[in-house]
Scaffold this motif. Structure first.
Motif, short mmCIF file in Angstrom:
data_model
loop_
_atom_site.label_atom_id
_atom_site.label_comp_id
_atom_site.label_asym_id
_atom_site.label_seq_id
_atom_site.Cartn_x
_atom_site.Cartn_y
_atom_site.Cartn_z
N LEU A 21 29.09 27.69 26.95
CA LEU A 21 30.24 28.16 26.18
C LEU A 21 31.51 27.54 26.74
CD1 LEU A 21 29.59 31.97 25.63
CD2 LEU A 21 29.39 30.14 23.97
N SER A 22 32.52 27.46 25.92
CA SER A 22 33.79 26.89 26.34
C SER A 22 34.44 27.79 27.39
CB SER A 22 34.70 26.77 25.12
OG SER A 22 36.01 26.48 25.51
N PRO A 23 34.90 27.22 28.50
CA PRO A 23 35.58 28.02 29.51
C PRO A 23 36.84 28.69 28.96
CG PRO A 23 35.03 25.89 30.41
CD PRO A 23 34.71 25.84 28.95
N VAL A 24 37.46 28.09 27.96
CA VAL A 24 38.66 28.69 27.36
C VAL A 24 38.30 29.99 26.66
CG1 VAL A 24 40.50 28.34 25.68
CG2 VAL A 24 39.75 26.43 27.10
N LYS A 25 37.18 30.03 25.96
CA LYS A 25 36.75 31.26 25.29
C LYS A 25 36.39 32.35 26.31
CE LYS A 25 35.19 29.18 21.04
NZ LYS A 25 34.12 28.99 20.08
N ILE A 26 35.70 31.96 27.36
CA ILE A 26 35.34 32.93 28.40
C ILE A 26 36.60 33.47 29.05
CG2 ILE A 26 34.17 33.23 30.63
CD1 ILE A 26 32.19 31.06 29.68
N TRP A 27 37.56 32.58 29.36
CA TRP A 27 38.81 33.00 29.98
C TRP A 27 39.61 33.92 29.06
CZ3 TRP A 27 43.90 31.93 28.50
CH2 TRP A 27 44.87 32.28 29.43
N GLU A 39 48.63 29.58 29.50
CA GLU A 39 48.24 28.60 28.49
C GLU A 39 46.74 28.40 28.42
OE1 GLU A 39 50.38 25.31 29.91
OE2 GLU A 39 52.32 26.22 29.55
N GLY A 40 46.07 28.68 29.50
CA GLY A 40 44.63 28.48 29.53
C GLY A 40 44.12 28.64 30.94
N PRO A 41 42.82 28.51 31.10
CA PRO A 41 42.23 28.68 32.43
C PRO A 41 42.59 27.53 33.35
CG PRO A 41 40.57 27.97 30.90
CD PRO A 41 41.81 28.24 30.09
N SER A 42 42.66 27.83 34.63
CA SER A 42 42.94 26.78 35.60
C SER A 42 41.71 25.90 35.79
CB SER A 42 43.33 27.40 36.94
OG SER A 42 42.23 28.12 37.48
N ARG A 43 41.93 24.79 36.46
CA ARG A 43 40.81 23.88 36.73
C ARG A 43 39.79 24.56 37.64
NH1 ARG A 43 40.13 18.89 40.29
NH2 ARG A 43 38.53 17.74 39.16
N ALA A 44 40.28 25.35 38.59
CA ALA A 44 39.39 26.06 39.51
C ALA A 44 38.51 27.06 38.75
CB ALA A 44 40.20 26.79 40.58
N PHE A 45 39.09 27.75 37.76
CA PHE A 45 38.31 28.69 36.96
C PHE A 45 37.19 27.97 36.22
CE2 PHE A 45 37.34 30.92 33.02
CZ PHE A 45 37.13 32.21 33.48
N ARG A 46 37.49 26.82 35.69
CA ARG A 46 36.47 26.05 34.97
C ARG A 46 35.34 25.61 35.89
NH1 ARG A 46 39.57 22.68 30.37
NH2 ARG A 46 41.21 24.20 29.99
N ILE A 47 35.70 25.15 37.08
CA ILE A 47 34.69 24.69 38.04
C ILE A 47 33.83 25.85 38.51
CG2 ILE A 47 34.38 23.73 40.36
CD1 ILE A 47 36.87 21.99 39.77
#
Length: 67
Positions: A21-27, A39-47
């Motif tokens: 799933l897209s990290p943006v949707k999860i965030w 504005e959106g999830p950080s790079r750390a959140f995605r990783i």
């Protein structure tokens, strides 16, 4: 079906959701309400989300194989 198999299936499904799933949707569901003007999830959140998904898949497969 034993409890280990059910737990393995659940972990695999949850891990696959985190990975695919897209990290943006999860965030937006889990953490957007905690920020102001985010504005959106950080790079750390995605990783971390991707790594946690992979770990959950590995643990689920381990339960399925060993259970």
């Amino acid at each position: 079906m034993t409890h280990e198999m059910i737990a393995g299936i659940v972990l695999c499904v949850m891990g696959a959701c985190l990975v695919f799933l897209s990290p943006v949707k999860i965030w937006s569901v889990t953490d957007k309400w905690k920020t102001r003007g985010g504005e959106g999830p950080s790079r750390a959140f995605r990783i971390v989300t991707g790594l946690l998904g992979i770990i959950m898949i590995v643990a689920g497969c381990g339960l399925l194989i060993l259970g």
